[in-house]
Scaffold this active site. Structure first.
Site, PDB file in Angstrom:
ATOM      1  N   TYR A 114       0.727  -1.210  -0.226  1.00  0.00           N
ATOM      2  CA  TYR A 114      -0.050   0.067  -0.118  1.00  0.00           C
ATOM      3  C   TYR A 114       0.851   1.177   0.137  1.00  0.00           C
ATOM      4  O   TYR A 114       2.041   1.052   0.280  1.00  0.00           O
ATOM      5  CB  TYR A 114      -1.198  -0.017   1.327  1.00  0.00           C
ATOM      6  CG  TYR A 114      -0.493   0.416   2.340  1.00  0.00           C
ATOM      7  CD1 TYR A 114      -0.354   1.798   2.948  1.00  0.00           C
ATOM      8  CD2 TYR A 114       0.184  -0.648   3.201  1.00  0.00           C
ATOM      9  CE1 TYR A 114       0.220   2.038   4.468  1.00  0.00           C
ATOM     10  CE2 TYR A 114       0.566  -0.293   4.503  1.00  0.00           C
ATOM     11  CZ  TYR A 114       0.625   0.855   5.045  1.00  0.00           C
ATOM     12  OH  TYR A 114       1.459   1.236   6.084  1.00  0.00           O
ATOM     13  N   CYS A 115       0.402   2.483  -0.517  1.00  0.00           N
ATOM     14  CA  CYS A 115       0.976   3.557  -0.177  1.00  0.00           C
ATOM     15  C   CYS A 115      -0.068   4.808   0.053  1.00  0.00           C
ATOM     16  O   CYS A 115      -0.718   4.517   0.890  1.00  0.00           O
ATOM     17  CB  CYS A 115       1.662   3.763  -1.750  1.00  0.00           C
ATOM     18  SG  CYS A 115       0.523   4.205  -3.212  1.00  0.00           S
ATOM     19  N   ARG A 116       0.166   5.826  -0.646  1.00  0.00           N
ATOM     20  CA  ARG A 116      -0.703   6.964  -0.383  1.00  0.00           C
ATOM     21  C   ARG A 116      -2.389   6.885  -0.767  1.00  0.00           C
ATOM     22  O   ARG A 116      -3.029   7.599   0.150  1.00  0.00           O
ATOM     23  CB  ARG A 116      -0.242   8.272  -0.897  1.00  0.00           C
ATOM     24  CG  ARG A 116       1.179   8.338  -0.477  1.00  0.00           C
ATOM     25  CD  ARG A 116       1.946   9.826  -1.212  1.00  0.00           C
ATOM     26  NE  ARG A 116       3.148   9.840  -0.691  1.00  0.00           N
ATOM     27  CZ  ARG A 116       4.153   9.973  -1.468  1.00  0.00           C
ATOM     28  NH1 ARG A 116       3.997  10.249  -2.916  1.00  0.00           N
ATOM     29  NH2 ARG A 116       5.309  10.253  -1.121  1.00  0.00           N
ATOM     30  N   GLY A 117      -2.632   5.872  -1.418  1.00  0.00           N
ATOM     31  CA  GLY A 117      -4.187   5.911  -1.798  1.00  0.00           C
ATOM     32  C   GLY A 117      -4.412   5.673  -3.264  1.00  0.00           C
ATOM     33  O   GLY A 117      -3.241   5.616  -3.925  1.00  0.00           O
TER      34      GLY A 117
END
Length: 161
Positions: A114-117
């Site tokens: 996952y990352c920022r969205g």
């Protein structure tokens, strides 16, 4: 003010959201834009990783799998972002460091990146890189704000939020 100053970092200031309602507002604005702007939906579809490489498991089940050690969450954002707020049970593995830290990943475990969205591509790049060398990896569309807005636990600056 929707943000609270967490700490000064040199000339920069590290902020945190003032509350879950702020995260929910940001997510709601993005969802409304996606629902009403066909161009935005098309851009997201073109940017996003192949849907087959996205996790289709619900948040609660995914969290339980991470708790049981069945999956490894990797947070591919820069370290300062991961320190500030992250999902439970993550391994901070910034995209720029993945190739040098492969020994930290077990090949017999599923990996969830996952990352920022949803508008960010760091996790897409991580999925492509790791799949190319034989890891079982998928991504979640959520970032910390989406997770928090859904009422899921988030670890923020050393405290559960």
């Amino acid at each position: 003010m929707p943000f609270k100053v967490l700490r000064q970092d040199g000339k920069g200031v590290i902020y945190r959201l003032a509350g879950d309602d702020v995260a929910a507002l940001g997510v709601a604005l993005r969802q409304v834009a996606e629902a009403h702007l066909a161009e935005l939906r098309q851009a997201l579809e073109q940017m996003a990783v192949d849907p087959a490489k996205r996790s289709v498991i619900g948040r609660e089940e995914l969290l339980e799998q991470a708790r049981r050690g069945e999956v490894i969450f990797i947070d591919v954002r820069p370290p300062a972002e991961c320190e500030f707020a992250h999902l439970p049970f993550p391994r901070s593995l910034p995209l720029a460091e993945i190739e040098h830290r492969l020994s930290e990943l077990l090949r017999d475990k599923d990996i969830v990146a996952y990352c920022r969205g949803p508008f960010r591509l760091l996790s897409d790049e991580a999925v492509a890189l790791l799949q190319a060398i034989g890891y079982r990896v998928r991504k979640i569309r959520d970032g910390v704000s989406e997770w928090q807005a859904a009422g899921m636990p988030v670890i923020a600056a050393g405290i559960a939020a």
